[in-house]
Design a protein around this motif. Structure first.
Motif, short mmCIF file in Angstrom:
data_model
loop_
_atom_site.label_atom_id
_atom_site.label_comp_id
_atom_site.label_asym_id
_atom_site.label_seq_id
_atom_site.Cartn_x
_atom_site.Cartn_y
_atom_site.Cartn_z
N TYR A 148 0.80 -1.22 0.00
CA TYR A 148 0.00 0.00 0.00
C TYR A 148 0.84 1.29 0.00
O TYR A 148 0.32 2.34 -0.37
N MET A 149 2.11 1.23 0.40
CA MET A 149 2.94 2.44 0.42
C MET A 149 3.58 2.66 -0.95
O MET A 149 4.45 1.88 -1.37
N LYS A 150 3.15 3.71 -1.63
CA LYS A 150 3.62 4.01 -2.98
C LYS A 150 5.13 4.24 -2.99
O LYS A 150 5.67 4.98 -2.18
N ASP A 151 5.79 3.58 -3.92
CA ASP A 151 7.24 3.68 -4.17
C ASP A 151 8.11 3.10 -3.05
O ASP A 151 9.33 3.24 -3.09
N LEU A 152 7.50 2.47 -2.07
CA LEU A 152 8.29 1.76 -1.05
C LEU A 152 8.57 0.36 -1.60
O LEU A 152 7.65 -0.37 -1.93
N THR A 153 9.84 0.03 -1.76
CA THR A 153 10.20 -1.25 -2.36
C THR A 153 10.68 -2.27 -1.33
O THR A 153 10.80 -3.45 -1.65
N LYS A 154 10.93 -1.80 -0.11
CA LYS A 154 11.44 -2.72 0.92
C LYS A 154 11.03 -2.24 2.30
O LYS A 154 11.16 -1.05 2.62
N TRP A 155 10.52 -3.16 3.10
CA TRP A 155 10.23 -2.93 4.53
C TRP A 155 10.43 -4.30 5.16
O TRP A 155 9.50 -5.07 5.30
N GLN A 156 11.66 -4.58 5.48
CA GLN A 156 12.06 -5.93 5.88
C GLN A 156 12.64 -5.92 7.28
O GLN A 156 13.50 -5.11 7.60
N PRO A 157 12.18 -6.87 8.14
CA PRO A 157 12.70 -6.91 9.50
C PRO A 157 14.20 -7.18 9.55
O PRO A 157 14.73 -7.92 8.72
N VAL A 206 -2.15 6.27 1.56
CA VAL A 206 -3.23 6.18 2.55
C VAL A 206 -4.54 5.80 1.84
O VAL A 206 -5.32 5.00 2.37
N ASP A 207 -4.75 6.31 0.64
CA ASP A 207 -5.93 5.90 -0.14
C ASP A 207 -5.87 4.40 -0.46
O ASP A 207 -6.89 3.71 -0.40
N GLU A 208 -4.68 3.90 -0.79
CA GLU A 208 -4.54 2.46 -1.08
C GLU A 208 -4.76 1.62 0.17
O GLU A 208 -5.40 0.57 0.11
N LYS A 258 11.48 21.51 0.22
CA LYS A 258 10.35 22.32 -0.23
C LYS A 258 9.91 21.90 -1.63
O LYS A 258 8.72 21.81 -1.91
N VAL A 259 10.88 21.64 -2.51
CA VAL A 259 10.58 21.22 -3.87
C VAL A 259 9.98 19.81 -3.88
O VAL A 259 9.05 19.52 -4.63
N ALA A 260 10.50 18.93 -3.03
CA ALA A 260 10.05 17.53 -3.00
C ALA A 260 8.71 17.35 -2.31
O ALA A 260 8.00 16.38 -2.56
N GLU A 261 8.33 18.29 -1.44
CA GLU A 261 7.13 18.10 -0.62
C GLU A 261 5.86 17.80 -1.42
O GLU A 261 5.12 16.89 -1.05
N PRO A 262 5.56 18.48 -2.55
CA PRO A 262 4.35 18.12 -3.29
C PRO A 262 4.36 16.68 -3.79
O PRO A 262 3.34 16.00 -3.77
N VAL A 263 5.51 16.18 -4.22
CA VAL A 263 5.63 14.80 -4.69
C VAL A 263 5.47 13.83 -3.52
O VAL A 263 4.74 12.84 -3.61
N VAL A 264 6.13 14.13 -2.42
CA VAL A 264 6.03 13.27 -1.23
C VAL A 264 4.58 13.25 -0.75
O VAL A 264 4.02 12.20 -0.47
N ARG A 265 3.94 14.42 -0.69
CA ARG A 265 2.54 14.50 -0.25
C ARG A 265 1.63 13.69 -1.17
O ARG A 265 0.76 12.95 -0.71
N MET A 281 13.01 3.23 -0.57
CA MET A 281 11.94 3.96 -1.23
C MET A 281 12.49 4.61 -2.49
O MET A 281 13.55 5.25 -2.45
N LYS A 282 11.76 4.44 -3.60
CA LYS A 282 12.14 5.10 -4.84
C LYS A 282 11.79 6.57 -4.75
O LYS A 282 10.70 6.92 -4.31
N ALA A 283 12.72 7.41 -5.15
CA ALA A 283 12.49 8.86 -5.23
C ALA A 283 13.02 9.31 -6.58
O ALA A 283 14.19 9.67 -6.70
#
Length: 154
Positions: A30-39, A135-137, A121-128, A55-57
């Motif tokens: 569900y987290m967009k562009d997150l490619t890994k969340w591994q214990p 969160v929608d997913e 500041k530049v990245a914030e709109p993309v991150v948002r 996370m891809k950026a």
């Protein structure tokens, strides 16, 4: 430092939404562009668990190791980065009628000094946009689960 907060009302019980977020195998679903969340290690949830995150950026991948700093069942999951991409964040959950109010709150740093502040500041709109989509997913996926649970009741 950038700061993003997104809240949604999800048509599924708090227990369903919390359990879905708490299960690390769902995070990249569900987290967009997150490619890994591994214990890291044997602890896969709860306070003290650690995760390797990627996370891809754009063309870049931001890596970090995060520590779960707060965990209260059906209420909150919070984390902070220990190394790599600097971030702190939390999911907060509370009942909203028959559903759940889910809030994702994150602060992040894209480097130091004036350049880092400008980049944030530049990245914030993309991150948002990515966090909103994430969160929608989560809402979409957990409402399907909540619906299945409700449909199974007599």
């Amino acid at each position: 430092m950038g700061h993003i907060t997104v809240t949604r009302i999800i048509g599924a019980p708090v227990e369903t939404v919390f359990a879905y977020v708490d299960d690390h195998t769902n995070t990249t679903k569900y987290m967009k562009d997150l490619t890994k969340w591994q214990p890291v290690g044997s602890l896969a949830h709860g306070k003290g668990a650690r995760f390797e995150v990627a996370m891809k950026a754009g063309p870049k991948v931001l890596d970090s190791t995060v520590l779960i700093t707060d965990w209260t069942e059906n209420k909150v999951i919070a984390w902070k980065s220990e190394k790599g991409f600097q971030q702190t964040g939390k999911w907060a959950f509370k009942a909203a009628g028959d559903g759940t109010e889910a809030t994702f709150d994150m602060e992040y740093e894209l480097g130091g000094g004036i350049a880092g502040k400008v980049l944030a500041k530049v990245a914030e709109p993309v991150v948002r946009m990515n966090i909103d989509a994430s969160v929608d997913e989560l809402k979409k996926q957990t409402e399907k689960l909540g619906g299945k649970k409700s449909a199974a009741k007599p």
